[in-house]
Design a protein around this motif. Sequence first.
Motif, PDB file in Angstrom:
ATOM      1  N   GLY A  21    -140.827  12.130  -7.542  1.00  0.00           N
ATOM      2  CA  GLY A  21    -140.144  11.621  -7.109  1.00  0.00           C
ATOM      3  C   GLY A  21    -138.900  12.620  -5.894  1.00  0.00           C
ATOM      4  O   GLY A  21    -138.952  13.815  -6.396  1.00  0.00           O
ATOM      5  N   ASP A  22    -137.945  11.907  -5.775  1.00  0.00           N
ATOM      6  CA  ASP A  22    -137.172  13.059  -4.579  1.00  0.00           C
ATOM      7  C   ASP A  22    -135.746  13.240  -5.935  1.00  0.00           C
ATOM      8  O   ASP A  22    -134.691  14.298  -5.916  1.00  0.00           O
ATOM      9  CB  ASP A  22    -136.349  12.138  -4.196  1.00  0.00           C
ATOM     10  CG  ASP A  22    -137.167  12.221  -3.185  1.00  0.00           C
ATOM     11  OD1 ASP A  22    -138.323  12.736  -3.125  1.00  0.00           O
ATOM     12  OD2 ASP A  22    -137.512  10.952  -2.331  1.00  0.00           O
ATOM     13  N   GLU A  23    -135.376  12.518  -7.004  1.00  0.00           N
ATOM     14  CA  GLU A  23    -134.373  13.466  -8.046  1.00  0.00           C
ATOM     15  C   GLU A  23    -134.877  13.815  -9.338  1.00  0.00           C
ATOM     16  O   GLU A  23    -135.613  13.395  -9.740  1.00  0.00           O
ATOM     17  CB  GLU A  23    -133.182  11.743  -7.955  1.00  0.00           C
ATOM     18  CG  GLU A  23    -133.508  10.995  -6.561  1.00  0.00           C
ATOM     19  CD  GLU A  23    -132.225  12.396  -5.871  1.00  0.00           C
ATOM     20  OE1 GLU A  23    -131.422  13.668  -6.462  1.00  0.00           O
ATOM     21  OE2 GLU A  23    -132.268  11.959  -4.727  1.00  0.00           O
ATOM     22  N   GLY A  24    -133.352  14.368  -9.881  1.00  0.00           N
ATOM     23  CA  GLY A  24    -134.065  14.956 -10.640  1.00  0.00           C
ATOM     24  C   GLY A  24    -134.209  16.431 -11.490  1.00  0.00           C
ATOM     25  O   GLY A  24    -134.089  17.092 -10.296  1.00  0.00           O
ATOM     26  N   ALA A  25    -134.659  17.024 -12.470  1.00  0.00           N
ATOM     27  CA  ALA A  25    -134.639  18.780 -12.426  1.00  0.00           C
ATOM     28  C   ALA A  25    -135.045  18.688 -14.036  1.00  0.00           C
ATOM     29  O   ALA A  25    -135.477  17.724 -14.762  1.00  0.00           O
ATOM     30  CB  ALA A  25    -133.391  19.130 -12.891  1.00  0.00           C
ATOM     31  N   VAL A  40    -138.422  19.503 -20.963  1.00  0.00           N
ATOM     32  CA  VAL A  40    -138.928  17.744 -19.718  1.00  0.00           C
ATOM     33  C   VAL A  40    -138.348  17.420 -18.720  1.00  0.00           C
ATOM     34  O   VAL A  40    -137.367  18.457 -17.994  1.00  0.00           O
ATOM     35  CB  VAL A  40    -138.322  17.115 -21.226  1.00  0.00           C
ATOM     36  CG1 VAL A  40    -136.522  17.642 -21.535  1.00  0.00           C
ATOM     37  CG2 VAL A  40    -138.848  15.768 -20.902  1.00  0.00           C
ATOM     38  N   TRP A  41    -139.090  17.055 -17.919  1.00  0.00           N
ATOM     39  CA  TRP A  41    -137.891  16.156 -16.459  1.00  0.00           C
ATOM     40  C   TRP A  41    -137.328  15.145 -16.596  1.00  0.00           C
ATOM     41  O   TRP A  41    -137.451  13.990 -17.768  1.00  0.00           O
ATOM     42  CB  TRP A  41    -139.232  15.868 -15.370  1.00  0.00           C
ATOM     43  CG  TRP A  41    -138.767  15.550 -14.499  1.00  0.00           C
ATOM     44  CD1 TRP A  41    -138.980  14.265 -14.408  1.00  0.00           C
ATOM     45  CD2 TRP A  41    -138.619  16.264 -13.275  1.00  0.00           C
ATOM     46  NE1 TRP A  41    -137.997  14.194 -12.725  1.00  0.00           N
ATOM     47  CE2 TRP A  41    -138.008  14.747 -12.301  1.00  0.00           C
ATOM     48  CE3 TRP A  41    -138.104  17.350 -13.217  1.00  0.00           C
ATOM     49  CZ2 TRP A  41    -137.593  14.542 -10.950  1.00  0.00           C
ATOM     50  CZ3 TRP A  41    -137.929  17.543 -11.329  1.00  0.00           C
ATOM     51  CH2 TRP A  41    -137.016  16.383 -11.381  1.00  0.00           C
ATOM     52  N   LEU A  42    -136.229  15.666 -16.309  1.00  0.00           N
ATOM     53  CA  LEU A  42    -134.688  13.953 -16.477  1.00  0.00           C
ATOM     54  C   LEU A  42    -134.579  13.755 -14.965  1.00  0.00           C
ATOM     55  O   LEU A  42    -134.130  14.762 -14.043  1.00  0.00           O
ATOM     56  CB  LEU A  42    -134.310  14.391 -17.067  1.00  0.00           C
ATOM     57  CG  LEU A  42    -134.703  14.728 -18.536  1.00  0.00           C
ATOM     58  CD1 LEU A  42    -133.120  14.896 -19.681  1.00  0.00           C
ATOM     59  CD2 LEU A  42    -135.271  13.263 -19.311  1.00  0.00           C
ATOM     60  N   ASP A  43    -134.494  12.383 -15.178  1.00  0.00           N
ATOM     61  CA  ASP A  43    -133.857  12.240 -14.113  1.00  0.00           C
ATOM     62  C   ASP A  43    -132.827  12.456 -13.793  1.00  0.00           C
ATOM     63  O   ASP A  43    -132.337  12.059 -12.051  1.00  0.00           O
ATOM     64  CB  ASP A  43    -134.466  10.354 -13.479  1.00  0.00           C
ATOM     65  CG  ASP A  43    -135.755   9.769 -13.299  1.00  0.00           C
ATOM     66  OD1 ASP A  43    -136.373  10.868 -12.758  1.00  0.00           O
ATOM     67  OD2 ASP A  43    -136.043   9.016 -13.220  1.00  0.00           O
ATOM     68  N   GLU A  44    -131.811  12.207 -14.712  1.00  0.00           N
ATOM     69  CA  GLU A  44    -130.269  12.488 -14.571  1.00  0.00           C
ATOM     70  C   GLU A  44    -129.892  13.616 -15.851  1.00  0.00           C
ATOM     71  O   GLU A  44    -130.944  13.307 -16.819  1.00  0.00           O
ATOM     72  CB  GLU A  44    -129.862  11.268 -14.817  1.00  0.00           C
ATOM     73  CG  GLU A  44    -129.658  10.385 -13.938  1.00  0.00           C
ATOM     74  CD  GLU A  44    -128.889   9.096 -14.112  1.00  0.00           C
ATOM     75  OE1 GLU A  44    -128.842   8.779 -15.923  1.00  0.00           O
ATOM     76  OE2 GLU A  44    -129.184   7.753 -13.189  1.00  0.00           O
TER      77      GLU A  44
END
Length: 212
Positions: A21-25, A40-44
Amino acid sequence: MDPQPGGDRSGRDPFTGEDLGDEGAYYECFAPDGGGAGTVWLDEPPAQAPPPPTPGEVARQAVAQMNLAAIRIGIAPTPPATAVVGVPVWLWVADPDTTTFGPTTASATVRGVTVTATARVDQVRWGLGDGTTLSCGVGTPYVPEYGGAPSPDCGHIFTRESGSEPGGAYTVTATTTWVVEWAGAGQTGTITVDPLVAQTRIVVAEGQVLVS
């Protein structure tokens, strides 16, 4: 993570190719107990972790694992046998072990803070029910060979019978005080554990003299 894996992200996981997706880090996570790290990838952004417990708090968790217990009362004469006014009564800790007298040691780890605690009995305070109190250690178990001799370290001689007491007997209590020493996370300390109480009841009678 700075920089993020893959540089200018195209919306796909550079490790798996998954569409993120477009958001997260990406965030690098560390296990507080030293169990390793991972990505780990988290949207927020994750919530801020609470502060670690104090070593003293962890020490109390170590104490909770010890299952400390009140002593088993040793007393002679042994109820339901009757004691006699003027004749020595012996008191001791019966079959002392690590849970009733110590020392005992336990460790606890909470979010990376490890503490080792050692508990031992500081004293046993006896209440004889007639207003007398004694502070003793483990005491000496009575054996018949001692006859009517007084205890060398923990005993009592009643001066009046127990007939006027509730149930016609004195209530004997043994209150154990423990002290816990702990060390961990570069600190040391001492905890006083709530006293543990055991009790029994003993009938005390007047000696009878027969004259013929």
